[in-house]
Design an enzyme around this catalytic site. Structure first.
Site, PDB file in Angstrom:
ATOM      1  N   GLU A 823       0.830  -1.206   0.000  1.00 50.81           N
ATOM      2  CA  GLU A 823       0.000   0.000   0.000  1.00 50.81           C
ATOM      3  C   GLU A 823       0.861   1.251   0.000  1.00 50.81           C
ATOM      4  O   GLU A 823       0.634   2.183  -0.760  1.00 50.81           O
ATOM      5  CB  GLU A 823      -0.932  -0.003   1.213  1.00 50.81           C
ATOM      6  CG  GLU A 823      -1.896   1.164   1.236  1.00 50.81           C
ATOM      7  CD  GLU A 823      -2.911   1.081   2.367  1.00 50.81           C
ATOM      8  OE1 GLU A 823      -3.572   2.103   2.633  1.00 50.81           O
ATOM      9  OE2 GLU A 823      -3.054   0.009   2.987  1.00 50.81           O
ATOM     10  N   ARG A 901      -7.334   2.203  14.597  1.00 48.05           N
ATOM     11  CA  ARG A 901      -8.270   1.096  14.358  1.00 48.05           C
ATOM     12  C   ARG A 901      -8.193   0.080  15.499  1.00 48.05           C
ATOM     13  O   ARG A 901      -9.182  -0.549  15.845  1.00 48.05           O
ATOM     14  CB  ARG A 901      -7.990   0.428  13.007  1.00 48.05           C
ATOM     15  CG  ARG A 901      -9.019  -0.632  12.635  1.00 48.05           C
ATOM     16  CD  ARG A 901      -8.842  -1.117  11.211  1.00 48.05           C
ATOM     17  NE  ARG A 901      -9.466  -0.250  10.234  1.00 48.05           N
ATOM     18  CZ  ARG A 901     -10.691  -0.417   9.734  1.00 48.05           C
ATOM     19  NH1 ARG A 901     -11.454  -1.404  10.153  1.00 48.05           N
ATOM     20  NH2 ARG A 901     -11.158   0.409   8.836  1.00 48.05           N
ATOM     21  N   GLU A1294     -10.482  -8.510   4.823  1.00 46.18           N
ATOM     22  CA  GLU A1294      -9.808  -8.467   6.118  1.00 46.18           C
ATOM     23  C   GLU A1294     -10.561  -9.139   7.266  1.00 46.18           C
ATOM     24  O   GLU A1294      -9.937  -9.766   8.126  1.00 46.18           O
ATOM     25  CB  GLU A1294      -9.531  -7.008   6.503  1.00 46.18           C
ATOM     26  CG  GLU A1294      -8.559  -6.312   5.577  1.00 46.18           C
ATOM     27  CD  GLU A1294      -8.468  -4.824   5.872  1.00 46.18           C
ATOM     28  OE1 GLU A1294      -7.456  -4.392   6.430  1.00 46.18           O
ATOM     29  OE2 GLU A1294      -9.441  -4.111   5.553  1.00 46.18           O
TER      30      GLU A1294
END
Length: 1363
Positions: A823, A901, A1294
Site C-alpha cells: 500500500e 483502528r 480483512e
C-alpha cells in the site's frame, strides 16, 4: 572441447585441473517441453530458473531463492540410476544449477498446457478456486503434475504429501487440495489412505467408497464436485512422452565456465576422484540445496564447482546380511523407498535404523528438496540441525570415503569435529554410507524432532536415541545423539555413559539419565539460536518419550511406565465443506453465482503476467539496493567506486540523484522518511543507494562491493524499551465513553493485565518489483509497479523526477499478493527505480530478493495492550480502561491509522458502558511497520479476547458464558457511539455453536483430558466484527471508466488493483449484470493512472464497495443512453447490435463513474478546536461479522500442536461471488492462524538485523498446517435492511483474519487443562504467537520443564529480540 580455463593451483607434479579436463565436453544437451536444446555458450553462474526466465518462460516464478516456497517448481524427467525407471522429479529451479539438467527433460508449466488447451491439473485448480493471486500457482501445478506422472492412482496421503514443498499465502490451501484429490481414484477406506482396508483388500468385492456398489463412485463424485463447466478428464496416455533420444543418452564429462566460475560434471567416480586430487578445494554439488543459498545470501563464491548428481556409481545400494550400503548420492526420495525395502528385507526389528531414517526424511523438507538432496550432502555440510545425521551417528554408521587410489572408513561417532567441520579428508568424497542393521532382540532405535512447523521445517532440536539391552534388560550400549544442542550433531556423553550397565526399567535409571542430560546440555540463557529453556526441555522430553517407548516394548517397569508420553501428534487426511447454496435466495443471472476467478486459468498455465514478467526493454539496466547493515548509525562514508570499476556496472544512484533535497522526503500522512539515507541510518535495511548494471548478477555483485563506513548509535527495538525511554511519534488518540473511574469504584471486581502480540511478515509470494521506462519527451516516465497504490506511486515518482503528475503514468497489471504490504512500502522501490531511470535515461528494473523485501517493506505492527476491567459477580463488564502501544518502527508510515483502528476494535463484540482507551506509536529502530490485512483491527480484538479470557478465569466462569452475557444486541451502540445495524453475531454464535456441537465437544474434551496426561485438547468459540471504511475520510471514493466498443465488447477501468482477491472478477460481474451482457464480453486490462485518476489504495476491504459502485454508476449512465435502442431492438438484442446502432447515431459509449461513501466522518479525541465534538460522527459504513469455533490438540511434552477442526460462519451480506468470498475467508483465516501461532519475527540482538528473512526461518502455515476438518459457510436466510452497498454485499478481505485467533484461544484452553493437572492455578498469560516454544513453557509446572528451565545470569540477554 572445453573453453579455455584459468589454471588452478597445482600440487607438485600433479596434473592441473585444466589439463585434466581439457577433453571434457563443453555443451549441455537436454529437452525443454519436448524440444531438444543444445547450449554451448553458457553463463556458469545462472540457475535453471534464471535460464528459463531469460528465454521467456516466465511462468516459473522466483519467490524466495532458497527452495522454501515452491514457486519455482519445474519437473525434471530422467532415467533414475537408482531404480532404473523413469522418474518425474519436482525440483526447485531457483536452486538447480543449469549443469544438472544435461541429459534430462525439463518440463515447465507452459509445457503441459495453455488457457485454450489446459492440462487437467491446471484446469481443475482453476475451477476449484485454487488460484487467487496466482504467483505460487505454477509451482503448485507442477508439484501436482509430478505426482500424476509418478503415480497411477495417487492415494489421499500421496496428494497431501505432494505439496509439502509449496507455500501459498492467499487460498488457505483447502481448494487446492480439493482439486488435487479429484485425481485420487482409490477407495477412501484403503490401506494406502490410512484406512482399515477397502472391501477388496479385505477379501470381498468392491462396494464403492460410498456404499453404492459403484467402483467409480469416488471418481465421478470428485470430478463433479465442482459445478459446470466440468473437470477435464485426466488421461495419462496424452502426457508428454519421455524423449526417445534420452533413453540411450550417453552422459559425457562436461566442463565449461569463465574466469570467475567453472563447472565440472564427471560421470564416473574415477573422474571425480581425479578432479578432487587435482584441486581438493573444488566444491562438490549434489542437490545444491545449501550451496545456492550460500552463494545468493551469504555472498560466498566457489570458482570451481563439481556437479556429482550424474555419477551412477554413487546412486546405487546393496543389502548385506549385517548392513545396507547406500550410495552417497542416492536422492532422499529414493532413500525413503530403500528404507521401505529394508523393512521388508530385514524385518521390523532389524530394520529399525531404516525406519528412523525414513521418519527423519518425512519431516525433513518438501518433495522438491528430497528429490535432489542426498545423504552425502547432509553429512558434508555438517549442519548441527540435520535430521539425518543424528540417526547416522546413533546407529553407528560408517562412511566409505574415497580419494584417488585410497578408500577409508570413517566411523560416524567421530566424523563431526566442530561447527561445519568434519574428518573427511579434503581430497576425498563420501562414496557410500553403511547402515548396520539392529539386533533381532534387545535393540531399540527411535528418532524425534521438534520444529516451528510440523512439515517442511528445520529442527529446533532433533534426536536419535538407541539402546541395546541384554536378556535381563541391562543396558549394553547407549547412543543418545542430539541435533540443535551444540555446534555439531552430538552424543550426550554423560547420559549415554550413565546408561551402560544399568537396569533399564528402573526409576533410578530414568532419574540418572535426566540428571546427566542436564549436565550434557547446560545451555546458557544467551545460547546462539536462542530458546535455551525450550531446547533443554526438549532434550529431556525426547528421552522421556524414548524411555517409556522402550518400557512398552520390553514389557517391563509397569509401575513407572507412562504410556501417555509415547504417542506423537499425527495428522489425518484433511477435509472440509462449504455451503454452496448460501446465495441461492438472492442470486441473479450473473451476480451471486460462484464464478471462478477470471484470471485463474491464465495463472494456472503461467500465462498471467506480473511486473517482472514484462519483457526486457532495449538498453535496460538492473538495479540492486545497497542497504544499511546497522540499526542506528551515522553514515561516515559511502564509497561506490569499487562497484563502478566492475564489469557491466553502469551507475551508482543515491540521494544526490533525486530532483531536489526536498524530493528525497516522503511518507503519508507524515513526511518523515527518506528514499535514500542521508547522514544517518535508522534501521538495518534502510536504502542507501542502488547499483545499476547490465545483468542482475552484476548489479548484485556491485552492490556488495560498495563500502559503507558507520559510527554506531544506540538503538531501540521493542515496545517496552520505547515506553521506558519515552520514544514516541507525535500521535495520540483516545476514545472516552461514560465514567470509567466511577464504574471501577462501584463494580464487584477490578482485574488488570496485559496483552502482547508480535508482528507478522506479509510474505506475499511476489516480492516488490518495479520497472521504470523513461520517455523521450517532456520528462515523461512510465512506471510499472507491484503496488496497491498507483496514484501515490505516480505522485512520488513525479516528485523524485521533478515533473508534474501528468507526466507520469503508473500502471499495474496484477500483484502476486499484497495484504497491505504494497500500500505504501512499494512506493520506496518504485521511486528509487524511477530516480535511476531518470538519471540514466534508460529503462531500469528491480525485483527484490526475499530477504531484501523483508528488510525494507515493514510488517504488521506488534501491539502491547495494558488493560483494566471492572466487572460484576454476574459477569457483566462495567468498565474498560486500556493503554495501547504499537511498534511503528523508524518512520511513522500508516502507524497512526493502525493504532486508531486498534482502539476502535478493542471492544470486540462486547457492550461495555464505560470505556477509556488511548493509543500511542512507539518509535524504534526496526523496519518501518505498515498496513497489513486487518490494519490494527485484529490487534484490538486480540486485546479484547485476552481480557475476556482472563476475566472469565478469574471469575471461575466459562469464557463462552462471559462472552454471551456481554455480547452486543442489535441497535446498541459501540464505545464510539455507532449503532449496530443488521447485527447478526448473536445468531451466528448460536448457529456455529450448534453446527460444531460445541457443548458435546466440551464434554468430550473434558473426558479426553482427564484420560490423557501429556496430550490435551482445547476448544474456543470466537466472534468478530470488523468496521468497513477507510478511517481517513477522503480515501472513501472511487472512479471507473467504461468503454463499449461498437462490436459489443466492453472494457472496464477502475481504481482498484487485482492482487488475488478477485476484485476484477467482481467488477466485471457487476458490469455484466448491469449492462445485461455475458460475463465473457467484459474485460479489465490493467489499472493505470491515465485511465482513472486520483484513486485510493486498494485496501480496507472497501475496494469492491467503492469501485463496484463507481462502475455501476457508469453503467447507469450507459444504460440511459442505450435505453432507446433497447426499446427499438427488443429485449433479446445483443450489445453488439445496440452499440453498433448507437455508434452510428453518434452516442457516447464511454462513461466515467464515481462513488463516495455517504454518512461517514468520525471525530477523534483529542479535538482541541471543539472538545464537545470528540467521539461523534459515524466511523464505519457498516461491520462485517463472523464467528469461528475450533478444536486443537497439543503435546505438552514438546509444545507441538495440531488444529483438529475449525468451523467459520461469516456474514458477507449478499455475496457478489460466493467462490471468491469463500476463498477470501479461507485464505484470511489461515493467514490469521499463522499470525497467532507459527509466524514469529525475530531480530538478531548482536547485529540489530531481522533474522527471520525467508521461509527457512519464518514459518507461514503450509498445506499440512490447516485444520484437519475445515468447514466454512456464509450466513443466509436473513434480511440486510440497512446495508446500502453495491448489491448489499459486505467487504470480506480483512474481517475473517481474526478468526484465525480461534486456534490461539483453543491452545490457551488446552494449557489450562495442563496446568490444572499439575496443580498450577495461575492465570494463563499467553503471548502471541503461540509457538511450540511458548506452548511448552506455558505448561508452567511439570517436572521436566522445571528441570529444563534456564535462568539468565546477571546482565545476560537472549540471542534474539522478540519485537
Amino acid at each position: 572441447m572445453a573453453p579455455a580455463l584459468v589454471e588452478m593451483p597445482t600440487n607438485g607434479d600433479k596434473v592441473s585441473l585444466a589439463e585434466l579436463t581439457q577433453d571434457y565436453d563443453d555443451t549441455l544437451r537436454f529437452y525443454l517441453n519436448g524440444t531438444k536444446v543444445e547450449l554451448d555458450s553458457i553463463d556458469p553462474e545462472i540457475t535453471l530458473l534464471e535460464y528459463l526466465r531469460g528465454i521467456g518462460l516466465t511462468g516459473t516464478k522466483l519467490g524466495c531463492a532458497e527452495g522454501g516456497c515452491g514457486a519455482c517448481t519445474v519437473v525434471i524427467s530422467q532415467l533414475n540410476p537408482t531404480t532404473g525407471k523413469i522418474y518425474h522429479a519436482s525440483v526447485n529451479a531457483c536452486l538447480a544449477p543449469l549443469v544438472s539438467v544435461d541429459g534430462k527433460h525439463v518440463i515447465t508449466v507452459e509445457g503441459i498446457g495453455n488457457s485454450q488447451r489446459p492440462h487437467p491439473a491446471q484446469q481443475r485448480i482453476a475451477l476449484a478456486s485454487g488460484s487467487q493471486c496466482g504467483f505460487c500457482t505454477p509451482g503448485i501445478v507442477m508439484s501436482l503434475y509430478a505426482l500424476l506422472r509418478n503415480y497411477e492412482e495417487p492415494s489421499e496421503h500421496d496428494v497431501e504429501e505432494a505439496f509439502d514443498g509449496n507455500l501459498c499465502r492467499c487460498t488457505g490451501y483447502r481448494p487446492i487440495l480439493d482439486a488435487a484429490q479429484s485425481f485420487n481414484k482409490a477407495c477412501g477406506k484403503s490401506l494406502a489412505n490410512g484406512g482399515s482396508g477397502c472391501c477388496m483388500e479385505n477379501g470381498g468385492s468392491c462396494g464403492g467408497s460410498n456404499g453404492t456398489g459403484d467402483a467409480n463412485a469416488v471418481y465421478s463424485a470428485d470430478e463433479k464436485k465442482f459445478k459446470t463447466p466440468d473437470f477435464i478428464h485426466y488421461d495419462k496416455s496424452t502426457e508428454l512422452i519421455y524423449p526417445p533420444g534420452l533413453h540411450k543418452y550417453q552422459f559425457r564429462p562436461v566442463a565449461f565456465g569463465n574466469k570467475r566460475k567453472k563447472w565440472y560434471r564427471p560421470v564416473t567416480v574415477q573422474q571425480l576422484l581425479e578432479i578432487k586430487n587435482a584441486f581438493p578445494q573444488a566444491k562438490l554439488i549434489g542437490g545444491s540445496t545449501e550451496t545456492q543459498i550460500e552463494i545468493r545470501f551469504k555472498a560466498m563464491s566457489y570458482n570451481a564447482s563439481v556437479y556429482v548428481g550424474d555419477i551412477a556409481e554413487l546412486r546405487q545400494y546393496k543389502m548385506e546380511p549385517e548392513y545396507a550400503e547406500i550410495g552417497g548420492n542416492v536422492a532422499l526420495t529414493d532413500l525413503e523407498k530403500i528404507c521401505d525395502e529394508a523393512v521388508e528385507h530385514y524385518g521390523d526389528a532389524k530394520a529399525q535404523p531404516f525406519k528412523a531414517i525414513k521418519k527423519a526424511i518425512r519431516y525433513f523438507a518438501g518433495r522438491q528438496i528430497r528429490n535432489v538432496g542426498t545423504p552425502a550432502g547432509n553429512l558434508a555440510t555438517a549442519s548441527p540441525i540435520s535430521d539425518l545425521n543424528p540417526v547416522f551417528v546413533s546407529t553407528n554408521c560408517t562412511l566409505i570415503a574415497k580419494s584417488l587410489g585410497k578408500t577409508i572408513e570413517l566411523p560416524m561417532n567421530t566424523f563431526f569435529k566442530s561447527y561445519r567441520v568434519t574428518s573427511l579428508p579434503e581430497n576425498a568424497i563420501i562414496a557410500a554410507i553403511r547402515v548396520p542393521v539392529a539386533a533381532e532382540k534387545g535393540e531399540y532405535v527411535r528418532t524425534y524432532k521438534q520444529a516451528k512447523r510440523k512439515d517442511d521445517d528445520i529442527a529446533i532440536v532433533n534426536a536419535c536415541l538407541s539402546v541395546k539391552l541384554d536378556d535381563q534388560n541391562v543396558v549394553q550400549a547407549a547412543n543418545l545423539v542430539y541435533g540443535g544442542m551444540a555446534p555439531i550433531t552430538i552424543l550426550a556423553k554423560n547420559a549415554s555413559n550413565f546408561l551402560v550397565g544399568k537396569s533399564f526399567p528402573e526409576q533410578d535409571t530414568l532419574e540418572g539419565v535426566m540428571n546427566a542430560l542436564e549436565q550434557d546440555f547446560n545451555l546458557p540463557f544467551g545460547v546462539p539460536g536462542g530458546m535455551a529453556t525450550f531446547r533443554k526441555t526438549l532434550a529431556l522430553s525426547f528421552f522421556y518419550k524414548f524411555f517409556n517407548d522402550v518400557l512398552v516394548n520390553i514389557a517391563a517397569g509397569e509401575k513407572i511406565l507412562d504410556r501417555e508420553a509415547i504417542p506423537e501428534l499425527e495428522r489425518g487426511i484433511s477435509k472440509g465443506k462449504k455451503d454452496h447454496d448460501a446465495s441461492i435466495g438472492y442470486s441473479q443471472k450473473i451476480l451471486g453465482k460462484a464464478n471462478p476467478h477470471m484470471a485463474a486459468l491464465k495463472q494456472c498455465t503461467g500465462e498471467a503476467q506480473y511486473t517482472d514478467d514484462i519483457p526486457v526493454q532495449k538498453n535496460e539496466l538492473y538495479g540492486s539496493l545497497v542497504l544499511s547493515t546497522k540499526a542506528h548509525a551515522k553514515l561516515l562514508k559511502v564509497d561506490a567506486s569499487p562497484a563502478l570499476d566492475m564489469p557491466g556496472v553502469a551507475a551508482w544512484i543515491d540521494r544526490h540523484d533525486v530532483a531536489s533535497p526536498q524530493a528525497n522526503w516522503w511518507g503519508a500522512p507524515v513526511c518523515d522518511e527518506v528514499f535514500f539515507a542521508e547522514d544517518e541510518v535508522f534501521t538495518a535495511g534502510q536504502p542507501i543507494g542502488m547499483v545499476l548494471a547490465d545483468t542482475p548478477q552484476r548489479a548484485l555483485a556491485g552492490a556488495r562491493a560498495v563500502r559503507v563506513t558507520y559510527e554506531e548509535l544506540p538503538a531501540i527495538f521493542t515496545i517496552e524499551e520505547a515506553v521506558e525511554k519515552q520514544s514516541f511519534f507525535n500521535h495520540y488518540r483516545y476514545i472516552h465513553k461514560g465514567d470509567v473511574e466511577k464504574a471501577f469504584a462501584e463494580c464487584d471486581h477490578v482485574f488488570q493485565g496485559t496483552a502482547r502480540m508480535g508482528g507478522q511478515e506479509h510474505f506475499y509470494l511476489e516480492t516488490n518489483a518495479a520497472i521504470a521506462i523513461p520517455k523521450p519527451e517532456d520528462g515523461e516516465l512510465e512506471i510499472w509497479s507491484s503496488t496497491q497504490n498507483p496514484t501515490e506511486t505516480q505522485a512520488y515518482v513525479a516528485q523524485v523526477t521533478g515533473v508534474a503528475n501528468n507526466k507520469i503514468v503508473s500502471k499495474v497489471k496484477r500483484l502476486g499478493g499484497g495484504f497491505g504490504g504494497k500500500e505504501t512500502r512499494s512506493i520506496q522501490l518504485a521511486c528509487i527505480v524511477a530516480t535511476a531511470a531518470n538519471k540514466t535515461r534508460r529503462p531500469v528494473r528491480c525485483m527484490l530478493n526475499r530477504d531484501e523485501d523483508i528488510m525494507t517493506s515493514g510488517q504488521r505492527h506488534p501491539f502491547l495492550g495494558v488493560w483494566k476491567i471492572g466487572v460484576n459477580k454476574d459477569g457483566k463488564i462495567q468498565a474498560l480502561k486500556a493503554s495501547v502501544f504499537n511498534n511503528g518502527g523508524w518512520s511513522q508510515d500508516l502507524s497512526a491509522a493502525v493504532v486508531d483502528r486498534g482502539l476502535s476494535h478493542i471492544d470486540g463484540v462486547y457492550n461495555i458502558p464505560n470505556v477509556d482507551v488511548e493509543g500511542r506509536i512507539c518509535k524504534t529502530n526496526t523496519v518501518s511497520n505498515s498496513a497489513f490485512r486487518g490494519f490494527g483491527g485484529p490487534q484490538g480484538m486480540f486485546i479484547a479476547e485476552t481480557y475476556m479470557s482472563e476475566v472469565a478465569d478469574r471469575l471461575g466462569m466459562p469464557v463462552e458464558k462471559l462472552r454471551e452475557i456481554n455480547m452486543y444486541k442489535s441497535g446498541e451502540e459501540t464505545h464510539f457511539h455507532q449503532e449496530l445495524e443488521d447485527w447478526h453475531v448473536p445468531l451466528m454464535w448460536k448457529q456455529v455453536k450448534s453446527e460444531f456441537n460445541y457443548d458435546e465437544k466440551r464434554a468430550e474434551v473434558e473426558k479426553f483430558n482427564a484420560e490423557h496426561k501429556w496430550q490435551k485438547k482445547g476448544l474456543a468459540l470466537i466472534p468478530t466484527k470488523f468496521g468497513i471504511s477507510f478511517t481517513a475520510l477522503f480515501l472513501n471514493q472511487a472512479g471507473a471508466l467504461i468503454h463499449i466498443y461498437h462490436d459489443g465488447s466492453i472494457l472496464v477501468a477502475h481504481g482498484g488493483t487485482e492482487m488475488g482477491q478477485g476484485l476484477h472478477t467482481k467488477i466485471c460481474m457487476i458490469v455484466a449484470e448491469a449492462l445485461q451482457v455475458p460475463l465473457s464480453e467484459v474485460h479489465i486490462s490493467e489499472t493505470a493512472t491515465n485511465t482513472v485518476a486520483n484513486t485510493s489504495s486498494t485496501a480496507a476491504s472497501a475496494s469492491s464497495d467503492l469501485n463496484g459502485y463507481a462502475a455501476y454508476n457508469a453503467c447507469v449512465q450507459l444504460n440511459e443512453r442505450l435505453k432507446p435502442y433497447r426499446e427499438k431492438f427488443g429485449p433479446d438484442a445483443t450489445m453488439k447490435q445496440l452499440a453498433h446502432a448507437a455508434y452510428f447515431d453518434r452516442v457516447n459509449l464511454s462513461a466515467n463513474g464515481f462513488y463516495k461513501t455517504p454518512e461517514i466522518g468520525y471525530i477523534w479525541g483529542p479535538n482541541p478546536p471543539d472538545p464537545s465534538k470528540e467521539n461523534t460522527g459515524k466511523m464505519f459504513f457498516y461491520f462485517t461479522q463472523g464467528v469461528a469455533a475450533a478444536e486443537v490438540l497439543i503435546d505438552s511434552l514438546t509444545g507441538d500442536w495440531t488444529p483438529l477442526r475449525t468451523d467459520i460462519k461469516m456474514d458477507v451480506g449478499r455475496s457478489i461471488n460466493p467462490a471468491i468470498d469463500y476463498g477470501q475467508i479461507e485464505g484470511a483465516y489461515v493467514q490469521g492462524q499463522g499470525l497467532f501461532t507459527t509466524e514469529e519475527s525475530l531480530w538478531h540482538r548482536a547485529s540489530g538485523q531481522i533474522f527471520t528473512r525467508g521461509p527457512g526461518a519464518y514459518k507461514i502455515p503450509g498445506f499440512r498446517d490447516i485444520p484437519q476438518e475445515f468447514n466454512v459457510s456464509l450466513l443466509k436466510d436473513v434480511e440486510w435492511k440497512n446495508l446500502r452497498t453495491i448489491q448489499r454485499s459486505r467487504g470480506v478481505g480483512e474481517p475473517p483474519l481474526f478468526m484465525g485467533s480461534v486456534v490461539f484461544f483453543a491452545i490457551r484452553d488446552a494449557l489450562k487443562y495442563v496446568r490444572m493437572q499439575w496443580g498450577n492455578d495461575e492465570i494463563v498469560c499467553l503471548r502471541s504467537p503461540a509457538t511450540p516454544e511458548r506452548i511448552r513453557i506455558e505448561c508452567a509446572a511439570d517436572p521436566i520443564l522445571k528441570r529444563g528451565h534456564v535462568e539468565p545470569k546477571e546482565g545476560e540477554k537472549s540471542f534474539f529480540i522478540h519485537i
